[in-house]
Design an enzyme around this catalytic site. Structure first.
Site, PDB file in Angstrom:
ATOM      1  N   LYS A  59      40.222  31.555  43.066  1.00  0.00           N
ATOM      2  CA  LYS A  59      40.463  32.902  42.524  1.00  0.00           C
ATOM      3  C   LYS A  59      40.102  32.937  41.039  1.00  0.00           C
ATOM      4  CE  LYS A  59      45.271  31.748  41.497  1.00  0.00           C
ATOM      5  NZ  LYS A  59      46.624  31.685  42.088  1.00  0.00           N
TER       6      LYS A  59
ATOM      7  N   ARG B 106      57.270  37.602  44.981  1.00  0.00           N
ATOM      8  CA  ARG B 106      55.955  38.143  44.630  1.00  0.00           C
ATOM      9  C   ARG B 106      55.373  38.642  45.943  1.00  0.00           C
ATOM     10  NH1 ARG B 106      51.860  34.153  41.467  1.00  0.00           N
ATOM     11  NH2 ARG B 106      51.012  34.075  43.554  1.00  0.00           N
TER      12      ARG B 106
ATOM     13  N   HIS C 250      54.635  30.642  48.871  1.00  0.00           N
ATOM     14  CA  HIS C 250      54.228  30.096  47.579  1.00  0.00           C
ATOM     15  C   HIS C 250      55.490  29.736  46.798  1.00  0.00           C
ATOM     16  CE1 HIS C 250      51.252  29.320  44.544  1.00  0.00           C
ATOM     17  NE2 HIS C 250      51.555  30.349  43.764  1.00  0.00           N
TER      18      HIS C 250
ATOM     19  N   ARG D 237      47.071  23.957  49.250  1.00  0.00           N
ATOM     20  CA  ARG D 237      46.306  24.988  48.526  1.00  0.00           C
ATOM     21  C   ARG D 237      46.247  24.703  47.027  1.00  0.00           C
ATOM     22  NH1 ARG D 237      50.103  28.586  50.725  1.00  0.00           N
ATOM     23  NH2 ARG D 237      50.746  28.964  48.580  1.00  0.00           N
TER      24      ARG D 237
ATOM     25  N   TYR E  41      40.671  35.981   6.406  1.00  0.00           N
ATOM     26  CA  TYR E  41      41.502  37.158   6.116  1.00  0.00           C
ATOM     27  C   TYR E  41      42.940  36.768   5.788  1.00  0.00           C
ATOM     28  CZ  TYR E  41      37.825  39.990   8.325  1.00  0.00           C
ATOM     29  OH  TYR E  41      36.655  40.597   8.652  1.00  0.00           O
TER      30      TYR E  41
ATOM     31  N   CYS F 159      38.752  35.022  13.159  1.00  0.00           N
ATOM     32  CA  CYS F 159      38.133  36.347  13.028  1.00  0.00           C
ATOM     33  C   CYS F 159      37.494  36.737  14.359  1.00  0.00           C
ATOM     34  CB  CYS F 159      37.082  36.333  11.929  1.00  0.00           C
ATOM     35  SG  CYS F 159      37.715  35.733  10.352  1.00  0.00           S
ATOM     36  N   MET F 160      36.907  37.912  14.393  1.00  0.00           N
ATOM     37  CA  MET F 160      36.326  38.386  15.653  1.00  0.00           C
ATOM     38  C   MET F 160      35.190  37.485  16.137  1.00  0.00           C
ATOM     39  SD  MET F 160      34.795  42.147  16.549  1.00  0.00           S
ATOM     40  CE  MET F 160      36.307  43.000  16.102  1.00  0.00           C
ATOM     41  N   ASP F 161      34.340  37.035  15.210  1.00  0.00           N
ATOM     42  CA  ASP F 161      33.149  36.266  15.602  1.00  0.00           C
ATOM     43  C   ASP F 161      33.089  34.896  14.986  1.00  0.00           C
ATOM     44  OD1 ASP F 161      32.147  39.230  14.491  1.00  0.00           O
ATOM     45  OD2 ASP F 161      31.791  38.813  16.614  1.00  0.00           O
TER      46      ASP F 161
HETATM   47  C1  PLP Z   1      47.019  30.395  42.484  1.00  0.00           C
HETATM   48  C2  PLP Z   1      47.596  30.060  43.764  1.00  0.00           C
HETATM   49  C3  PLP Z   1      47.537  28.761  44.277  1.00  0.00           C
HETATM   50  C4  PLP Z   1      47.072  27.572  43.470  1.00  0.00           C
HETATM   51  O1  PLP Z   1      48.050  27.264  42.504  1.00  0.00           O
HETATM   52  P1  PLP Z   1      47.846  26.029  41.506  1.00  0.00           P
HETATM   53  O2  PLP Z   1      49.118  25.949  40.758  1.00  0.00           O
HETATM   54  O3  PLP Z   1      46.700  26.411  40.626  1.00  0.00           O
HETATM   55  O4  PLP Z   1      47.550  24.861  42.329  1.00  0.00           O
HETATM   56  C5  PLP Z   1      47.967  28.539  45.566  1.00  0.00           C
HETATM   57  N1  PLP Z   1      48.445  29.557  46.310  1.00  0.00           N
HETATM   58  C6  PLP Z   1      48.542  30.815  45.833  1.00  0.00           C
HETATM   59  C7  PLP Z   1      49.109  31.883  46.684  1.00  0.00           C
HETATM   60  C8  PLP Z   1      48.147  31.114  44.545  1.00  0.00           C
HETATM   61  O5  PLP Z   1      48.260  32.365  44.077  1.00  0.00           O
END
Ligand code: PLP
Length: 366
Positions: free
Chosen positions: A33, A131, A161, A217, A262, A309-311
């Site tokens: 992602k 979530r 998760h 995951r 700045y 700064c910006m750049d």
């Molecule tokens: C981002 C995410 C992960 C991976 O998490 P890490 O901490 O980067 O390993 C796994 N499952 C879900 C649903 C996530 O949103």
């Protein structure tokens, strides 16, 4: 040229291979992602496949469709959307989809009928992160919706998760695992044979083999940044894949007591040489890094002198500096600071550092 982001995709391949060894017995979903945490969605996904990732995971549907458009034909799961989910396109592209509510499940079924295929659905259980996912009291309604749409929807997975996986031993980890197992039992009691049950992010992949289930995951660890300390100090054998560099645009002498940038937040303590780096907050260098974060030139560390700064930013190279205009400045890399150091300096996590630096830039292969 302002910031250059270089990604060692072979390191991603090796990291996935190591994570697979760490979760032997389970399949691996590389989470790609957010443009692969700033590392470049398509090349990072390709590298992860080479390392043996049987699955790719993305939050947004457009990321899943981009993987298909790039020719990826393996299992892909997407999980973050509302009722406006492009269900027909996802099902037609053979992307696995997550469902957190009966409403979204019904939309997926509609899309599947339009596509003339059966959708592969993973039920998302909220086991305590609050979530995505359905809370335990809503699970029956979600299962009823799946049963009502069984011409168009096949439940192949169930997942959740963790909230505190990066704090090994935290009591919520076991508590969430217990809620997850209870949910799985309720799903299976409906006669659903799950192909994949999955819970573990990077931290749980590295520290909780009992929570690997059928599929792990990991995200951040794929990019070589473990979210927990390796007790042996070996970072679990993972290699950071991202390098961020800039260049010195100008090197010049400055007297003692010269105010720099700045607001003169930095004042030279002695006669010195200043180096001007041609990248700033518009390029992703956090403004809060002023007088705080370090970079390296020729292996020597220098704290950013004064405000970003910006750049551009300024370095106090010291009176004996031999650096010259054109020299490479390493912001993140093996011969400079790590993403983890930036995170510690700025009070954030390495995830935000790589997303930020990688997010604005074209990625170059190493
Ligand atoms: C981002 C995410 C992960 C991976 O998490 P890490 O901490 O980067 O390993 C796994 N499952 C879900 C649903 C996530 O949103």
């Amino acid at each position: 040229m302002r910031l250059t982001v270089t990604v060692d995709y072979a390191a991603i391949t090796r990291n996935v291979d190591r994570l697979r060894a760490c979760a032997s017995g389970s399949a691996l979903m590389a989470v790609v992602k957010a443009d692969a945490y700033g590392h470049g969605l398509v090349p990072a996904a390709r590298a992860a496949r080479e390392g043996g990732a049987a699955w790719l995971g993305v939050a947004q549907p457009d990321e899943a469709l981009a993987l298909r458009a790039a020719g990826d034909t393996g299992r892909v799961l997407t999980w973050l959307y509302g009722p406006a989910v492009p269900a027909r396109e996802l099902v037609a592209a053979d992307v696995d989809v997550s469902a957190s509510s009966p409403e979204v499940l019904a939309r997926i079924a509609e899309g599947a009928r339009e596509a003339g295929r059966v959708a592969r659905v993973h039920l998302c259980l909220d086991t305590g992160l609050s979530r995505e996912g359905v809370r335990p009291e809503g699970l029956d309604a979600l299962l009823d919706a799946a049963a009502a749409a069984d011409d168009a929807v096949r439940v192949v997975g169930a997942w959740s998760h963790l909230a505190w996986a990066d704090a090994p031993g935290h009591p919520t980890i076991d508590a969430q695992a217990e809620v997850f197992r209870a949910g799985l039992a309720r799903i299976e009691a409906r006669g659903i044979a799950l192909e994949v049950r999955h819970l573990a992010n990077s931290a749980a992949t590295l520290t909780r083999p009992d929570l690997h289930f059928d599929l792990v995951r990991p995200g951040i660890a794929v990019y070589g940044l473990p979210p927990v300390e390796d007790p042996s100090g070996a970072a679990f054998g993972l290699e950071p894949a991202m390098r961020v560099t800039a260049a010195l645009a100008l090197v010049k002498d400055a007297p003692a007591r010269a105010g720099v940038s700045y607001g003169h937040d930095y004042v030279t303590p002695r006669d010195t040489r200043l180096g001007l780096v041609s990248a700033g907050y518009a390029d992703g260098i956090f403004r809060s890094a002023g007088n705080t974060a370090e970079v390296a030139v020729g292996g020597r560390r220098h704290r950013i002198a004064g405000r970003v700064c910006m750049d551009q930013v300024v370095l106090d190279l010291g009176p004996d500096a031999t650096e010259r205009a054109g020299d490479e400045v390493v912001l993140v890399g093996a011969d400079g600071p790590s993403a983890r150091e930036w995170a510690d300096w700025l009070g954030t996590i390495a995830y935000e550092i790589v997303c930020r630096f990688g997010g604005l830039k074209e990625k170059r292969p190493a």
